[in-house]
Design a protein around this motif. Structure first.
Motif, PDB file in Angstrom:
ATOM      1  N   ARG A 244      -2.640   3.783  -4.915  1.00 34.04           N
ATOM      2  CA  ARG A 244      -1.608   4.709  -4.451  1.00 34.04           C
ATOM      3  C   ARG A 244      -2.139   6.124  -4.278  1.00 34.04           C
TER       4      ARG A 244
ATOM      5  N   ASP B 235       0.829  -1.203   0.000  1.00 32.35           N
ATOM      6  CA  ASP B 235       0.000   0.000   0.000  1.00 32.35           C
ATOM      7  C   ASP B 235       0.865   1.255   0.000  1.00 32.35           C
ATOM      8  N   LYS B 236       0.202   2.417   0.014  1.00 30.20           N
ATOM      9  CA  LYS B 236       0.907   3.690  -0.106  1.00 30.20           C
ATOM     10  C   LYS B 236       1.790   3.984   1.101  1.00 30.20           C
TER      11      LYS B 236
ATOM     12  N   ARG C 271      -3.515   5.236 -12.391  1.00 27.08           N
ATOM     13  CA  ARG C 271      -2.877   6.355 -11.689  1.00 27.08           C
ATOM     14  C   ARG C 271      -3.881   7.400 -11.200  1.00 27.08           C
TER      15      ARG C 271
END
Length: 400
Positions: free
Chosen positions: A265, A218-219, A323
């Motif tokens: 993200r 994960d981010k 994205r």
């Protein structure tokens, strides 16, 4: 082809007609329910029967604000009624199904830019990821089970012999990349998750799991692992610099055969794909669940719901976020890739890839706005882009 599309539309309407008449109309006034803020919104009565808001108001006593259910005669207060969310969602799905859909002869939005790998270099590939350097990492069933290619598709190196040693892999299923470029692999053979450097040096090994399958990072750099047999999603917190596991906790329980997992993200949301399975002799379709960054369920959709949006029967095999934070899914049975847009809102199916795919089993959307697809049908990696000109045909990279 046009005749087939027309036949599919006819079957779809035949299938949807009884749903509209049996479920989506009020059995008091026989008007169709509406999701708009009008008198036709479906309302649940405490007894479980559903009528429209207009009939609730018409049947209610003007002073006492009470009404009697027209079906079972149970009395209730107007304030005790509430929106029937299930029918509102179904109404929205059918409304989407009635909008113009893509016919089967419409090309996807993305063009094939490059193809590499192939039998010998890749054998029955199962997972794909991308390093910050744009190198593509694939796990597969070959002699060395992790293979890397550069951004042009040329072979770089491989590691991970078959075995039970610290640097070995038995049966890798998926791969992800940490923020500092370490390679994380789920190994169903010895029920563990293993972390390597980009050169293949073993750094960490943790478990045990019952059947570790999907993996993503994960981010925040935490590792997410699905356990397909236990029905769990694990979150593993690591000190990546020291390659030490700080914490390993279950963040989701009671999942049904969870396989692919993807973390956005942008928003931190997490998507989990529950595989199609058999239960008491019945086939349960695959289901895609979307969670917030805190693992609160936001929405879920199964193949039946998606089929209402599209004349083709969909079979989701893998999932990723682009994205912008939109969901992208692949269909391994029909060789298709679709965008689901923002699943938390009304899902919208848009074709991305409809050609030159056999069995897509892995997806990665890059920051450069290209889509990397792992195709186990011909054991290749395929890169699609909106900017590629394929008038002369796709490029085919060779090993160096």
């Amino acid at each position: 082809m046009a005749a087939k599309a027309l036949h599919s539309d006819s079957l779809c309407h035949m299938f949807l007609r009884p749903i509209r008449s049996d479920l989506l109309e009020c059995k008091v006034c026989f008007e169709r329910f509406s999701s708009e803020q009008t008198g036709r919104r479906p309302r649940n009565l405490p007894c479980g029967h559903v009528i429209c808001l207009g009939c609730v108001c018409a049947l209610a006593h003007a002073v006492l604000r009470q009404l009697e259910c027209p079906f079972c005669r149970r009395k209730c207060d107007v304030g005790g009624t509430y929106d029937c969310q299930a029918l509102l969602d179904l109404q929205d799905l059918l409304g989407s199904a009635e909008r113009p859909r893509y016919s089967l002869n419409v090309s996807g939005l993305l063009r094939l830019q490059n193809t590499f790998g192939g039998w010998g270099e890749l054998i029955n590939p199962t997972g794909v990821a991308v390093l910050v350097s744009a190198a593509v990492v694939v796990v597969h069933g070959g002699h060395k089970k992790v293979t890397m290619f550069n951004s042009q598709g040329h072979y770089l190196h491989s590691f991970g012999y078959y075995g039970n040693g610290r640097s070995d892999l038995c049966h890798p299923l998926d791969v992800a990349i940490t923020p500092i470029g370490h390679v994380v692999v789920t190994d169903a053979g010895d029920h563990s998750v293993k972390v390597f450097s980009s050169r293949g040096t073993p750094l960490a090994n943790f478990g045990p799991f019952e059947l570790p399958w999907g993996v993503d990072v994960d981010k925040c750099g935490h590792i997410l692992v699905t356990d397909a047999q236990a029905g769990l999603l694990w979150q593993v917190v690591m000190d990546h610099r020291c390659s030490v596991v700080v914490a390993k906790v279950v963040v989701l329980k009671d999942l049904q055969c969870p396989r692919a997992v993807a973390s956005c993200r942008v928003s931190g949301r997490v998507a989990v794909l529950e595989a199609q399975r058999q239960h008491n002799g019945n086939s349960i379709p695959a289901r895609l669940k979307l969670f917030s960054k805190d693992f609160v369920l936001l929405t879920q959709v199964d193949c039946f719901s998606l089929n209402l949006l599209n004349p083709m029967e969909l079979h989701i095999s893998c999932v990723t976020f682009d994205r912008k934070g939109d969901l992208i899914v692949a269909d391994a049975q029909q060789g298709l890739v679709w965008s689901l847009s923002d699943l938390h809102k009304t899902p919208t199916l848009s074709p991305l890839v409809k050609a030159r795919l056999e069995r897509p089993v892995g997806l990665v959307a890059t920051e450069q706005n290209s889509l990397i697809v792992l195709d186990s049908g011909d054991h290749t990696v395929k890169i699609y882009s909106t900017s590629a000109d394929d008038s002369d045909g796709p490029k085919r990279s060779k090993s160096i």
